[in-house]
Design a protein around this motif. Structure first.
Motif: not given
Length: 122
Positions: A38, A42-43, A45, A88
């Motif tokens: 996480q 943002k959610e 994942e 990322e």
């Protein structure tokens, strides 16, 4: 049930890290294990998961061929080997466990660790 992650840290892009998840208070072999991440805002994942019976593994498209999830039931441990890390991939990584969860990639988990920070610099 307690899950404790470790192994996070700062790494340069292209580097590797191995995260560990130590379980206690559960019959580890009966639980599917998932790794999630996480980023603030943002959610959460799912990154990867491993089933409890056949130890089948599943990966999100974003980490496929770079990350490997494994488990050692005798040690009550799960590992997430992360190679070719990218900026990322920076996130807090969590492990989670759920008894007899068949759809480990999309199912719901009741037990979560506290998370470990992974930061990948460019």
């Amino acid at each position: 049930v307690q899950l404790v992650e470790s192994g996070g840290g700062l790494v340069q892009a292209g580097g590797s890290l191995r995260l560990s998840c130590a379980g206690s208070g559960l019959t580890f072999e009966d639980y599917a294990v998932g790794w999630f991440r996480q980023v603030p805002g943002k959610e959460r994942e799912v990154v990867a998961c491993i089933t409890h019976v056949r130890e089948t593994t599943y990966y999100s498209d974003s980490v496929k061929d770079r990350f490997t999830i494994t488990r050692d039931n005798a040690k009550y441990m799960s590992y997430l080997q992360m190679n070719a890390l990218k900026p990322e991939d920076t996130a807090v990584y969590y492990c989670a466990a759920e008894p007899r969860l068949r759809n480990c990639l999309f199912g719901e988990y009741d037990y979560w660790g506290q998370g470990t920070q992974v930061t990948v610099s460019s």
